[in-house]
Design a protein around this motif. Structure first.
Motif, short mmCIF file in Angstrom:
data_model
loop_
_atom_site.label_atom_id
_atom_site.label_comp_id
_atom_site.label_asym_id
_atom_site.label_seq_id
_atom_site.Cartn_x
_atom_site.Cartn_y
_atom_site.Cartn_z
N LYS A 71 0.81 -1.22 0.00
CA LYS A 71 0.00 0.00 0.00
C LYS A 71 0.85 1.27 0.00
N GLY A 72 2.02 1.24 0.64
CA GLY A 72 2.89 2.39 0.63
C GLY A 72 3.31 2.87 2.01
N ALA A 73 3.83 4.10 2.03
CA ALA A 73 4.31 4.72 3.26
C ALA A 73 3.32 5.80 3.68
N PHE A 74 3.10 5.90 5.00
CA PHE A 74 2.12 6.82 5.55
C PHE A 74 2.71 7.57 6.74
N VAL A 75 2.16 8.74 7.02
CA VAL A 75 2.60 9.54 8.17
C VAL A 75 2.13 8.84 9.45
N ALA A 76 3.07 8.64 10.37
CA ALA A 76 2.77 7.97 11.64
C ALA A 76 2.11 8.93 12.61
N PRO A 77 1.42 8.39 13.62
CA PRO A 77 0.89 9.24 14.68
C PRO A 77 2.02 10.03 15.34
N GLN A 78 1.72 11.23 15.75
CA GLN A 78 2.73 12.17 16.23
C GLN A 78 3.61 11.63 17.35
N LYS A 79 3.05 11.01 18.34
CA LYS A 79 3.82 10.60 19.52
C LYS A 79 4.71 9.40 19.27
N GLU A 80 4.71 8.84 18.06
CA GLU A 80 5.53 7.67 17.78
C GLU A 80 6.93 8.02 17.31
N ALA A 81 7.22 9.31 17.06
CA ALA A 81 8.55 9.70 16.61
C ALA A 81 9.56 9.36 17.70
N LYS A 82 10.65 8.71 17.28
CA LYS A 82 11.66 8.25 18.24
C LYS A 82 12.99 8.93 18.00
N ALA A 83 12.99 10.07 17.38
CA ALA A 83 14.24 10.75 17.06
C ALA A 83 15.02 11.07 18.33
N ASP A 84 16.34 11.01 18.23
CA ASP A 84 17.20 11.40 19.34
C ASP A 84 17.06 12.91 19.51
N VAL A 85 16.50 13.32 20.63
CA VAL A 85 16.19 14.74 20.82
C VAL A 85 17.36 15.56 21.32
N SER A 86 18.43 14.92 21.79
CA SER A 86 19.54 15.71 22.34
C SER A 86 20.17 16.67 21.33
N PRO A 87 20.41 16.28 20.07
CA PRO A 87 20.94 17.27 19.12
C PRO A 87 19.94 18.40 18.86
N LEU A 88 18.65 18.06 18.85
CA LEU A 88 17.63 19.08 18.64
C LEU A 88 17.60 20.06 19.81
N LEU A 89 17.69 19.53 21.03
CA LEU A 89 17.71 20.40 22.21
C LEU A 89 18.95 21.28 22.23
N ASN A 90 20.09 20.73 21.85
CA ASN A 90 21.31 21.54 21.80
C ASN A 90 21.17 22.68 20.80
N SER A 91 20.61 22.37 19.64
CA SER A 91 20.39 23.39 18.62
C SER A 91 19.41 24.45 19.11
N PHE A 92 18.34 23.99 19.79
CA PHE A 92 17.34 24.91 20.33
C PHE A 92 17.98 25.83 21.37
N ARG A 93 18.76 25.26 22.28
CA ARG A 93 19.43 26.05 23.32
C ARG A 93 20.34 27.11 22.69
#
Length: 124
Positions: A71-93
């Motif tokens: 069937k293909g690829a679909f957007v997952a529910p929001q809370k299922e993202a498992k990205a490593d947030v530490s680089p994002l937090l460092n960039s945000f800071r």
């Protein structure tokens, strides 16, 4: 729209991945919406299907999308993202510190964060 810049030093699969993530976080793509097939996107962008497949595989590993065989690829529910947030937090800071240093008040920064929250989470 998923796009790539051939002059960008980043690999094409990373550009595709970032483009899809941006579309998801800005709600240009919503939960359970179907993404273009690997073949469709490869033809549209005139790049190797393996490049698209790698981007989709990484997006799935991070929880941004899911695939349904046949069937293909679909957007997952929001809370299922498992990205490593530490680089994002460092960039945000780092960005927040620069904004505060250049004169933005913490109240203005909070207002921007609240606006982003409304846009991403649909909170009113």
């Amino acid at each position: 729209m998923i796009s790539v810049n051939y002059r960008d030093a980043r690999p094409l699969y990373e550009q595709i991945k970032e483009s899809v993530i941006k579309m998801i976080t800005t709600r240009a793509l919503v939960q359970d919406e179907r993404l273009p097939s690997v073949r469709e996107l490869a033809v549209k962008l005139a790049i190797n299907p393996n490049t698209i497949q790698r981007a989709y595989r990484e997006l799935e590993n991070e929880g941004y999308i899911y695939t349904v065989t046949g069937k293909g690829a679909f957007v997952a529910p929001q809370k299922e993202a498992k990205a490593d947030v530490s680089p994002l937090l460092n960039s945000f800071r780092e960005s927040a510190a620069k904004l505060l240093y250049t004169g933005m008040s913490s109240e203005e920064l909070k207002a921007v964060l609240e606006q982003i929250d409304k846009e991403v989470n649909g909170n009113d």
